[in-house]
Design a protein around this motif. Structure first.
Motif, PDB file in Angstrom:
ATOM      1  N   ALA A 199      71.155   3.416  41.093  1.00 31.47           N
ATOM      2  CA  ALA A 199      71.969   4.635  41.124  1.00 31.47           C
ATOM      3  C   ALA A 199      71.902   5.411  39.819  1.00 31.47           C
ATOM      4  N   GLN A 200      71.557   4.736  38.726  1.00 28.94           N
ATOM      5  CA  GLN A 200      71.459   5.408  37.432  1.00 28.94           C
ATOM      6  C   GLN A 200      70.193   6.250  37.316  1.00 28.94           C
ATOM      7  N   GLN A 201      69.180   5.985  38.159  1.00 25.63           N
ATOM      8  CA  GLN A 201      67.921   6.720  38.103  1.00 25.63           C
ATOM      9  C   GLN A 201      67.457   7.077  39.511  1.00 25.63           C
ATOM     10  N   PRO A 202      68.171   7.902  40.220  1.00 24.60           N
ATOM     11  CA  PRO A 202      67.787   8.218  41.604  1.00 24.60           C
ATOM     12  C   PRO A 202      66.428   8.902  41.677  1.00 24.60           C
ATOM     13  N   LEU A 203      65.541   8.311  42.481  1.00 29.09           N
ATOM     14  CA  LEU A 203      64.183   8.809  42.672  1.00 29.09           C
ATOM     15  C   LEU A 203      63.439   8.971  41.345  1.00 29.09           C
ATOM     16  N   ARG A 204      63.768   8.110  40.391  1.00 25.55           N
ATOM     17  CA  ARG A 204      63.065   8.112  39.106  1.00 25.55           C
ATOM     18  C   ARG A 204      62.608   6.707  38.727  1.00 25.55           C
TER      19      ARG A 204
END
Length: 301
Positions: A199-204
């Motif tokens: 959740a801290q890096q959505p789609l990353r």
């Protein structure tokens, strides 16, 4: 070695100082390409490449567009460029963003013990084919530390056990924040990330799965492929979501095998596929060639 890394970043920035990309997704309708092209022309931009895709050419679907362009003295004009584009975005109900090529994305690489995907990324970065700042490498094992440090890249060993997983992820997230990371790459990092971490890096977060998904999701895919007697094996690079190995797929490739190959042969052949698939996916992300939607991606390559 740090100076070498810094000079490489400066070289990337100088080479791309006037280059930007515009990525668009919106309901398909007439006039989109004309409006965007006119906007760029009126602002003095020169279009280098333009790609479009319509999900439903008959109408009613989504339209996707990526334009790469140069604009003299671009640095300092970004805010005005984006403000001037807002009326077009509203008119066509666009989801849009400008990406500036001189903003060299900062990357974190996660790895365990296997080095083939990691080394492919490091070699391409060293050769100048991977335009990024590999800011750090994080591993749950110490084995690859000396190799990484030869490239002048910080290496962090953070052990992970079932009991310490939450604590380890907190340390990892703190490092990502400290280094201001734009994208994380799981280069055969043999750990399942928690929903809180994702959740801290959505789609990353980009992963390489050693199977041609959706076949053989999860662990030991080569052994299971061998037991099934498959005639092709492959690898899949995808964005990480809370659903294991089911995030939007970026790139895939396959290699033919036969009944004469053992499970170990499949692993050896698969490593070559994995490294090239992951590298291509990472390059496309860095070059802003990917537009995720639903649980799929449009990749302009």
């Amino acid at each position: 070695m740090k100076n070498i890394r810094e000079r490489k970043i400066q070289l990337f920035q100088q080479k791309n100082k006037d280059k930007a990309r515009l990525l668009i997704s919106c309901p398909d309708q007439p006039g989109i390409v004309a409006a965007v092209s006119k906007f760029l022309y009126e602002h003095g931009a020169n279009i280098l490449q333009s790609d479009q895709y319509s999900e439903d050419p008959e109408g009613g679907g989504l339209f996707f567009m990526r334009i790469e362009f140069t604009l003299p003295n671009l640095i300092g004009q970004e805010e005005k460029l984006e403000k001037d584009f807002e009326p077009i975005g509203k008119q066509f109900k666009m989801d849009w963003r400008f990406a500036y090529a001189y903003h060299i994305k900062k990357m974190a690489i996660f790895v365990s013990k296997q080095d083939h995907c990691l080394m492919e990324l490091l070699w391409q970065w060293q050769a100048g084919d991977l335009v990024t700042d590999i800011a750090l490498v994080i591993s749950n094992h110490p084995d690859l530390g000396p190799t990484v440090e030869q490239f002048g890249i910080p290496f962090y060993h953070i052990p992970v056990t079932k009991e310490t997983k939450r604590e380890a992820e907190q340390k990892q997230l703190k490092l990502l924040e400290e280094y201001n990371i734009d994208v994380s790459v799981l280069a055969r990092y043999m750990q399942i990330l928690s929903p809180e971490f994702v959740a801290q890096q959505p789609l990353r977060i980009i992963n390489i799965h050693h199977s041609f998904l959706p076949a053989f999701i999860g662990a030991r895919p080569y052994e299971r492929a061998y037991e099934r007697g498959v005639k092709i094996i492959g690898a899949t690079s995808h964005y990480v979501t809370d659903d294991l190995d089911e995030g939007p797929i970026i790139e895939q490739d396959v290699q033919r095998v036969s009944h004469s190959h053992t499970a170990e042969d499949l692993k050896r052949i698969g490593r070559s596929v994995e490294r090239s698939v992951l590298a291509r996916a990472v390059v496309w992300h860095l070059e802003d060639r990917i537009i995720p939607y639903k649980n799929k991606t449009v990749v302009f390559n």
